[in-house]
Design an enzyme around this catalytic site. Structure first.
Site, short mmCIF file in Angstrom:
data_model
loop_
_atom_site.label_atom_id
_atom_site.label_comp_id
_atom_site.label_asym_id
_atom_site.label_seq_id
_atom_site.Cartn_x
_atom_site.Cartn_y
_atom_site.Cartn_z
N CYS A 115 29.18 -9.74 25.10
CA CYS A 115 28.03 -9.20 25.83
C CYS A 115 27.18 -10.34 26.42
CB CYS A 115 27.25 -8.26 24.94
SG CYS A 115 26.42 -6.93 25.83
N TYR A 116 26.01 -10.61 25.88
CA TYR A 116 25.20 -11.74 26.37
C TYR A 116 26.00 -13.03 26.31
CZ TYR A 116 21.14 -14.85 26.88
OH TYR A 116 20.25 -15.80 27.33
N SER A 254 18.91 -9.69 -14.07
CA SER A 254 18.28 -8.37 -14.01
C SER A 254 19.15 -7.30 -14.61
CB SER A 254 17.98 -8.01 -12.55
OG SER A 254 19.18 -7.76 -11.84
N GLY A 256 21.66 -6.09 -12.76
CA GLY A 256 22.34 -5.54 -11.61
C GLY A 256 23.58 -6.35 -11.27
N VAL A 257 24.37 -5.83 -10.33
CA VAL A 257 25.65 -6.46 -10.03
C VAL A 257 25.47 -7.86 -9.45
CG1 VAL A 257 25.77 -5.36 -7.74
CG2 VAL A 257 27.85 -6.18 -8.83
#
Length: 544
Positions: A115-116, A254, A256-257
Site C-alpha cells: 500500500c503506502y 502472577s 498467568g500464562v
C-alpha cells in the site's frame, strides 16, 4: 494516502534492542535470532503493521517490526535478508510525509512494499502517485496481468482487501504492472526482487494473503523457514544466560500464562539463581493465590516466595477511578514490593517479567513514539524511572499464541498454558470506578459463577478470554414483591488468536441464561446481567 488505519485499533510497536547499553535506566534482555534469515518490516504508521510480522512468522521466517526512521546501525544488527514496507495514513507527495530510508534500496535485498510502501517505491524509482478518483476501501477483485513469482499459482480473478485513497498513476521505468483492479490499474508491480502491492495480504479479508507473502519470502527472496518455538527457546535460553551471567533473577510471578512461561524459560537458563516472587495484591480471582502457590512452589519445584500485600494495594487505589491512574499505581506498587522482597531475600540484579508483544504494542512504549497509546500495561508504561533492576523479558517479541507454544514445549501443565489471559492490574480494571474490598468481593463472586458455568459447558478452550465486569451503575429490579436498586454486571467473552483483534463469543443462550440466573440469585447486591457483544476493534477486550 493509505487509509488502513480504519482496519484495526491497536498499533504495532517494536521491542527494545537486546544488549543496548542502559542510559539512565535498565537494560532489556530479550532473545533475538543469531543464525536465522530475518525480515525487517518498516512501519510507516499502518494499524496492521504488527499483522505483517505475525503472518511472516507463521510462515516460519523470523521477523521484526521497526519504525521507518530506525538508524541504519540498528538495522544492520539484524542483518535483514528482506524488507517489507508497511502501509500508512500519509500521502507520499505531501510535505513531511514519511520517506523511504536510503539503506532499503542500498542493501540490495528483496523488498515488498504494501500500500503506502508500494507508493514509496514508485516515488523512489521516479514513478508518479496521485489521488485516486475513487477511494478504494474494502473487498476488491484483482486479475493477474503478467507472470511473476509473487503471484505464482494465481489464475484468473482473486479477492483482496484494499484500503487506499491514492494510486500509482505512472509506473517507474523498468517496472511492469503485475495485477490490476477496476479502480487501480496498477494493483501490483515489480522489477526483479523489488515488488509492490496496493492491497493488504496481512489481513484475513485477503483470503490468499499468506500465499502471496509465502511467494515473496521463498519464491522471490529465497529465505529459509527456520523460525519456530523450539528455535526460539534455544536462542532465549542462551541469550538470557549470557545477559544474566552470574547474577540472580527475581521473577514477578502472577500465575498467568505469560509470567509462568517467562519463569520456566528463565529457570531453564539460570536454575536456582531464579527466585519467583508472587504478590497477592487483593485483585485476584477467587482461589487464585492458593492455586499459584500450589502449582509453582510444590508442583514445579521453583523457589517461590509469596507476599500478602492486599492492604497496600487497596490503600494505593483508594478513591482512584481513572483506569490509567489505576494501572500506573498498581505497576508502581508492584515494583516497590519486588524491591522490598528482593532486599529481604538478598541481592538481585535482574527482574524477569512476562511482558509480551501486545503489551508493548498497546502501551505504545518509547520504542515507537508516534504510536497512539491504547492503554498502559503496568509492566510497560507503569515502571518507575528509578527502577534499580535490569529487566529480563524473554517473551517480549512473542504474541500470545507463540507464548502458549513455548509453554507446551517447556512442559508446563495444560491448565496453565491454556489459562485465559488475566490483566496485570487484575480485577481493578474489571471493576469500573473506585476500588473497594466490598466491590471486589462482589466481582469475584460473579466471576467465579461465570467461570464455573463456562467449564460446565466445556467452553473454556472455545473462548480466548471470558470474565465479568462490575459496572459503576445501578438499576431498578424486582425480587419477590420488593423493589431493588442494585449493581449491574457485564459478561465479556471473546474469541481470538493473539489478542490483537477479537470477536464476541457466540455463547449458547442456555449457558448465558444459567450465568445470569445464578449471578442475580447468588451474588448479593446484583440485580442485572448484560452481555457485551462488541468486537475488537472498535472496543478493547478489557473494559479498562
Amino acid at each position: 494516502m493509505d487509509t488502513d488505519n480504519l482496519l484495526l485499533k491497536a498499533e504495532g510497536a517494536v521491542a527494545e534492542q537486546l544488549g543496548a547499553p542502559a542510559v539512565d535506566g535498565p537494560r532489556v534482555s530479550a532473545p533475538r535470532p543469531t543464525e536465522q534469515d530475518t525480515v525487517v518490516v518498516l512501519d510507516f504508521g499502518s494499524q496492521t503493521s504488527q499483522l505483517i510480522v505475525r503472518r511472516v512468522r507463521e510462515l516460519g521466517v523470523y521477523c521484526e517490526l521497526l519504525p521507518y526512521d530506525t538508524p541504519i546501525g540498528e538495522i544492520e544488527q539484524l542483518k535483514p535478508a528482506a524488507f517489507i514496507l508497511s502501509g500508512g495514513p500519509a500521502s507520499v507527495y505531501e510535505p513531511g510525509a514519511p520517506q523511504l530510508p536510503p539503506y532499503v534500496l542500498g542493501s540490495g535485498v528483496p523488498v515488498l512494499g504494501i500500500c503506502y510502501g508500494m507508493q514509496l517505491l514508485t516515488r523512489a524509482f521516479g514513478g508518479r502517485v496521485e489521488p485516486a478518483a475513487q477511494r478504494e476501501y474494502g473487498p476488491a477483485n484483482l486479475h493477474r496481468v503478467t507472470d511473476s513469482p509473487l503471484l505464482d499459482g494465481f489464475e484468473g480473478d482473486f479477492p483482496v482487501w484494499m484500503s487506499h485513497g491514492d494510486r500509482v498513476a505512472d509506473l517507474p521505468e523498468g517496472f511492469e504492472a503485475l495485477a490490476a483492479s477496476p479502480n487501480a490499474p496498477t494493483a501490483a508491480m515489480g522489477k526483479g526482487s523489488v515488488l509492490g502491492i496496493q492491497f493488504h495480504p496481512e489481513v484475513a479479508h485477503t483470503p490468499r494473503g499468506a500465499e502471496i507473502l509465502s511467494n515473496f519470502l521463498f519464491g522471490v527472496a529465497g529465505l529459509r523457514p527456520t523460525w519456530s518455538t523450539l528455535s526460539f527457546i534455544e536462542t532465549a535460553i542462551e541469550q538470557v544466560r549470557s545477559a544474566v551471567g552470574d547474577g540472580r533473577v527475581l521473577c514477578g510471578l502472577s500465575g498467568g500464562v505469560d509470567s509462568a512461561v517467562a519463569a520456566a524459560l528463565v529457570h531453564r537458563a539460570v536454575g536456582d539463581r531464579l527466585t519467583c516472587l508472587f504478590v497477592d495484591n487483593g485483585l485476584l480471582r477467587r482461589g487464585e493465590a492458593e492455586q499459584v502457590v500450589e502449582t509453582f512452589g510444590r508442583h514445579m519445584k521453583m523457589n517461590l516466595v509469596a507476599v500478602d500485600a492486599q492492604e497496600r494495594f487497596l490503600a494505593a487505589l483508594e478513591g482512584v477511578a481513572d483506569p490509567e491512574e489505576k494501572r500506573k499505581r498498581i505497576g508502581n506498587t508492584f515494583i516497590r514490593v519486588f524491591e522490598e522482597g528482593a532486599a529481604r531475600l538478598g541481592r538481585f540484579d535482574f527482574l524477569a517479567q512476562g511482558t509480551v508483544y501486545p503489551d508493548v504494542i498497546e502501551s505504545a512504549s518509547p520504542e515507537r513514539p508516534a504510536a497512539q497509546r491504547i492503554k498502559t500495561h503496568h509492566n510497560v508504561g507503569g515502571l518507575p524511572a528509578d527502577l534499580r533492576f535490569k529487566l529480563v523479558e524473554p517473551l517480549r517479541y512473542l504474541f500470545k499464541d507463540e507464548v502458549r507454544q513455548v509453554g507446551l514445549e517447556l512442559g508446563l501443565p495444560e491448565e496453565i498454558v491454556w489459562r485465559h489471559p488475566f490483566p496485570g492490574p487484575g480485577l481493578a480494571v474489571r471493576l469500573l470506578g473506585p476500588v473497594s474490598r466490598e466491590r471486589l468481593d462482589t466481582l469475584r463472586a460473579a466471576d467465579a459463577i461465570m467461570q464455573e458455568e463456562l467449564q460446565r459447558a466445556d467452553l473454556m478452550r472455545d473462548t480466548w478470554q471470558a470474565f465479568t465486569v462490575l459496572l459503576p451503575v445501578r438499576s431498578v429490579g424486582v425480587m419477590g414483591d420488593n423493589r431493588t436498586y442494585a449493581d449491574a454486571v457485564a459478561i465479556r467473552a471473546v474469541t481470538s488468536v493473539d489478542g490483537m483483534t477479537a470477536d464476541w463469543a457466540k455463547l449458547p443462550y442456555e449457558v448465558l441464561g444459567r450465568m445470569s440466573s445464578r449471578i442475580v440469585n447468588e451474588v448479593a447486591g446484583v440485580n442485572r446481567v448484560v452481555y457485551d457483544i462488541t468486537s475488537k476493534p472498535p472496543a478493547t477486550i478489557e473494559w479498562e
